[in-house]
Scaffold this motif. Structure first.
Motif, PDB file in Angstrom:
ATOM      1  N   LEU A  32       5.984  -1.447  -8.865  1.00  0.00           N
ATOM      2  CA  LEU A  32       6.021  -0.698  -7.453  1.00  0.00           C
ATOM      3  C   LEU A  32       7.128  -0.543  -6.817  1.00  0.00           C
ATOM      4  N   VAL A  33       7.905  -1.522  -6.716  1.00  0.00           N
ATOM      5  CA  VAL A  33       9.269  -1.473  -6.358  1.00  0.00           C
ATOM      6  C   VAL A  33      10.359  -0.364  -6.856  1.00  0.00           C
ATOM      7  N   GLY A  34       9.950  -0.208  -8.504  1.00  0.00           N
ATOM      8  CA  GLY A  34      10.652   0.870  -9.151  1.00  0.00           C
ATOM      9  C   GLY A  34      10.419   2.249  -8.884  1.00  0.00           C
ATOM     10  N   LYS A  35       9.029   2.484  -8.106  1.00  0.00           N
ATOM     11  CA  LYS A  35       8.556   3.730  -7.702  1.00  0.00           C
ATOM     12  C   LYS A  35       9.000   3.977  -6.456  1.00  0.00           C
ATOM     13  N   ALA A  36       8.050   4.023  -5.668  1.00  0.00           N
ATOM     14  CA  ALA A  36       8.456   4.652  -4.042  1.00  0.00           C
ATOM     15  C   ALA A  36       8.031   3.660  -3.167  1.00  0.00           C
ATOM     16  N   PRO A  94     -16.363  -8.807  -9.858  1.00  0.00           N
ATOM     17  CA  PRO A  94     -16.311  -7.819 -10.715  1.00  0.00           C
ATOM     18  C   PRO A  94     -15.426  -6.383 -10.144  1.00  0.00           C
ATOM     19  N   GLN A  95     -15.149  -6.836  -8.906  1.00  0.00           N
ATOM     20  CA  GLN A  95     -14.462  -5.506  -8.313  1.00  0.00           C
ATOM     21  C   GLN A  95     -13.765  -5.912  -7.002  1.00  0.00           C
ATOM     22  N   VAL A  96     -12.758  -5.370  -6.630  1.00  0.00           N
ATOM     23  CA  VAL A  96     -12.332  -5.557  -5.320  1.00  0.00           C
ATOM     24  C   VAL A  96     -12.138  -4.095  -4.628  1.00  0.00           C
ATOM     25  N   VAL A  97     -12.746  -3.962  -3.594  1.00  0.00           N
ATOM     26  CA  VAL A  97     -12.748  -2.945  -2.519  1.00  0.00           C
ATOM     27  C   VAL A  97     -11.743  -3.019  -1.604  1.00  0.00           C
ATOM     28  N   SER A  98     -10.641  -2.344  -1.557  1.00  0.00           N
ATOM     29  CA  SER A  98      -9.516  -2.676  -0.596  1.00  0.00           C
ATOM     30  C   SER A  98      -9.553  -1.645   0.568  1.00  0.00           C
ATOM     31  N   VAL A  99      -9.888  -2.145   1.851  1.00  0.00           N
ATOM     32  CA  VAL A  99     -10.155  -1.052   3.024  1.00  0.00           C
ATOM     33  C   VAL A  99      -8.993  -1.345   3.985  1.00  0.00           C
ATOM     34  N   ASP A 100      -8.481  -0.048   4.472  1.00  0.00           N
ATOM     35  CA  ASP A 100      -7.568  -0.039   5.483  1.00  0.00           C
ATOM     36  C   ASP A 100      -7.644   1.427   5.953  1.00  0.00           C
ATOM     37  N   ARG A 101      -7.625   1.438   7.419  1.00  0.00           N
ATOM     38  CA  ARG A 101      -7.709   2.747   8.206  1.00  0.00           C
ATOM     39  C   ARG A 101      -6.556   3.519   7.919  1.00  0.00           C
ATOM     40  N   ASP A 102      -5.377   2.958   7.634  1.00  0.00           N
ATOM     41  CA  ASP A 102      -4.165   3.803   7.569  1.00  0.00           C
ATOM     42  C   ASP A 102      -3.913   4.496   6.301  1.00  0.00           C
ATOM     43  N   PRO A 103      -4.266   5.589   6.207  1.00  0.00           N
ATOM     44  CA  PRO A 103      -4.248   6.473   4.899  1.00  0.00           C
ATOM     45  C   PRO A 103      -2.975   6.161   4.078  1.00  0.00           C
ATOM     46  N   ARG A 104      -1.964   5.692   4.569  1.00  0.00           N
ATOM     47  CA  ARG A 104      -0.757   5.466   3.502  1.00  0.00           C
ATOM     48  C   ARG A 104      -0.833   4.436   2.810  1.00  0.00           C
ATOM     49  N   ALA A 106      -3.560   3.367   0.744  1.00  0.00           N
ATOM     50  CA  ALA A 106      -4.387   3.483  -0.330  1.00  0.00           C
ATOM     51  C   ALA A 106      -3.461   3.700  -1.630  1.00  0.00           C
ATOM     52  N   ALA A 107      -2.646   4.594  -1.681  1.00  0.00           N
ATOM     53  CA  ALA A 107      -1.773   4.978  -2.726  1.00  0.00           C
ATOM     54  C   ALA A 107      -0.840   3.602  -3.175  1.00  0.00           C
ATOM     55  N   VAL A 108      -0.440   3.055  -2.193  1.00  0.00           N
ATOM     56  CA  VAL A 108       0.228   1.793  -2.533  1.00  0.00           C
ATOM     57  C   VAL A 108      -0.441   0.719  -3.207  1.00  0.00           C
ATOM     58  N   ALA A 109      -1.487   0.669  -2.533  1.00  0.00           N
ATOM     59  CA  ALA A 109      -2.461  -0.379  -3.002  1.00  0.00           C
ATOM     60  C   ALA A 109      -3.124  -0.352  -4.397  1.00  0.00           C
ATOM     61  N   GLU A 110      -3.324   1.030  -4.762  1.00  0.00           N
ATOM     62  CA  GLU A 110      -3.743   1.381  -6.122  1.00  0.00           C
ATOM     63  C   GLU A 110      -2.410   1.599  -7.170  1.00  0.00           C
ATOM     64  N   THR A 111      -1.043   1.808  -6.544  1.00  0.00           N
ATOM     65  CA  THR A 111      -0.034   1.479  -7.508  1.00  0.00           C
ATOM     66  C   THR A 111      -0.011  -0.075  -7.955  1.00  0.00           C
ATOM     67  N   LEU A 112      -0.158  -0.752  -6.809  1.00  0.00           N
ATOM     68  CA  LEU A 112       0.221  -2.180  -7.034  1.00  0.00           C
ATOM     69  C   LEU A 112      -0.864  -2.837  -8.035  1.00  0.00           C
ATOM     70  N   PHE A 122     -10.888  -2.349  -9.270  1.00  0.00           N
ATOM     71  CA  PHE A 122     -10.101  -2.069  -8.037  1.00  0.00           C
ATOM     72  C   PHE A 122     -10.216  -0.586  -7.707  1.00  0.00           C
ATOM     73  N   ARG A 123     -10.460  -0.555  -6.176  1.00  0.00           N
ATOM     74  CA  ARG A 123     -10.246   0.863  -5.672  1.00  0.00           C
ATOM     75  C   ARG A 123      -9.979   0.650  -4.079  1.00  0.00           C
ATOM     76  N   ALA A 124      -9.178   1.574  -3.515  1.00  0.00           N
ATOM     77  CA  ALA A 124      -8.772   1.657  -2.335  1.00  0.00           C
ATOM     78  C   ALA A 124      -9.500   2.565  -1.421  1.00  0.00           C
ATOM     79  N   LEU A 125     -10.077   2.263  -0.264  1.00  0.00           N
ATOM     80  CA  LEU A 125     -10.707   3.172   0.531  1.00  0.00           C
ATOM     81  C   LEU A 125     -10.036   3.236   1.967  1.00  0.00           C
ATOM     82  N   THR A 126      -9.787   4.483   2.615  1.00  0.00           N
ATOM     83  CA  THR A 126      -9.281   4.734   3.838  1.00  0.00           C
ATOM     84  C   THR A 126     -10.583   4.691   4.767  1.00  0.00           C
TER      85      THR A 126
END
Length: 218
Positions: A32-36, A94-104, A106-112, A122-126
């Motif tokens: 993640l650090v190597g990306k953005a 079996p699965q983690v659903v990562s929920v945050d209202r900040d749309p920024r 989800a992409a970070v969580a899915e990259t990590l 794993f899936r991220a949900l805004t």
């Protein structure tokens, strides 16, 4: 005064620590650090944030190691807790659903958590946690480590299905303007949550505040 560590140097250090420890979460962080990486990634991975999450993972492994369905993490930010839960060998999740209202987030969580995205764990949900219908979603466990940020903790809990397994955290740090439902003690947190069953209750003192945690059922 020395300058800040360059991003490429931090990337190399994290890759070295990942090789040294063979810790896949550190390797994912290095990637993640190597990306953005987001500007606040250092806060998400500071010692207090990781310490409170490590405490949660250890307690969950003792009292509820195999939730009977997906684990929904509310206010999940960059998905750090999800990564730690899925990396813990004592837990069967079996699965983690990562929920945050900040749309920024989800992409970070899915990259990590890219490895777990690939295998469907794993899936991220805004979304706003206040609008989720957990009677329809039927999670095995709901985690909310930000109860102090809610306007009405008992009111939110009343919307959840009876018997739903929960992990809740709050604190007594009233000096933070966005903390609207702080509690002065663990007993006060018990009373505020009003859980029908408590499997774990504890307090984690830090320099400026004490964090409280309950694991139980609505």
């Amino acid at each position: 005064m020395t300058s800040a560590l360059p991003a490429d140097a931090l990337y190399d250090i994290l890759r070295g620590v990942a090789a040294l420890t063979r810790d896949p979460v550190v390797a994912d962080l290095a990637r993640l650090v190597g990306k953005a990486p987001p500007d606040d990634l250092s806060i998400a991975f500071n010692h207090k944030q990781i310490g409170s999450k490590r405490w949660l993972v250890d307690a969950l492994a003792e009292v509820l190691p195999a939730p009977g369905g997906p684990v929904w993490v509310l206010g999940a930010w960059h998905g750090v807790l999800g990564a730690m839960l899925l990396a813990e060998p004592r837990l069967t999740i079996p699965q983690v659903v990562s929920v945050d209202r900040d749309p920024r987030c989800a992409a970070v969580a899915e990259t990590l958590n890219h490895r777990h995205v690939a295998d469907g764990r794993f899936r991220a949900l805004t979304a706003d946690m206040m609008t989720l219908d957990f009677a329809a979603e039927r999670p095995g466990l709901v985690v909310n480590t930000s109860c102090e940020h809610l306007d009405d903790v008992p009111g939110w809990l009343a919307t959840l299905p009876a018997g739903l397994p929960l992990v809740l955290q709050s604190n007594d740090y009233e000096r933070e303007p966005d903390h609207r439902s702080c509690v002065p003690s663990l007993d006060a947190f018990r009373a505020q949550a009003g859980l029908s069953e408590i499997l774990f209750a504890g307090a984690l003192p830090t320099k400026n505040y004490t964090r409280f945690m309950l694991i139980g059922r609505r």
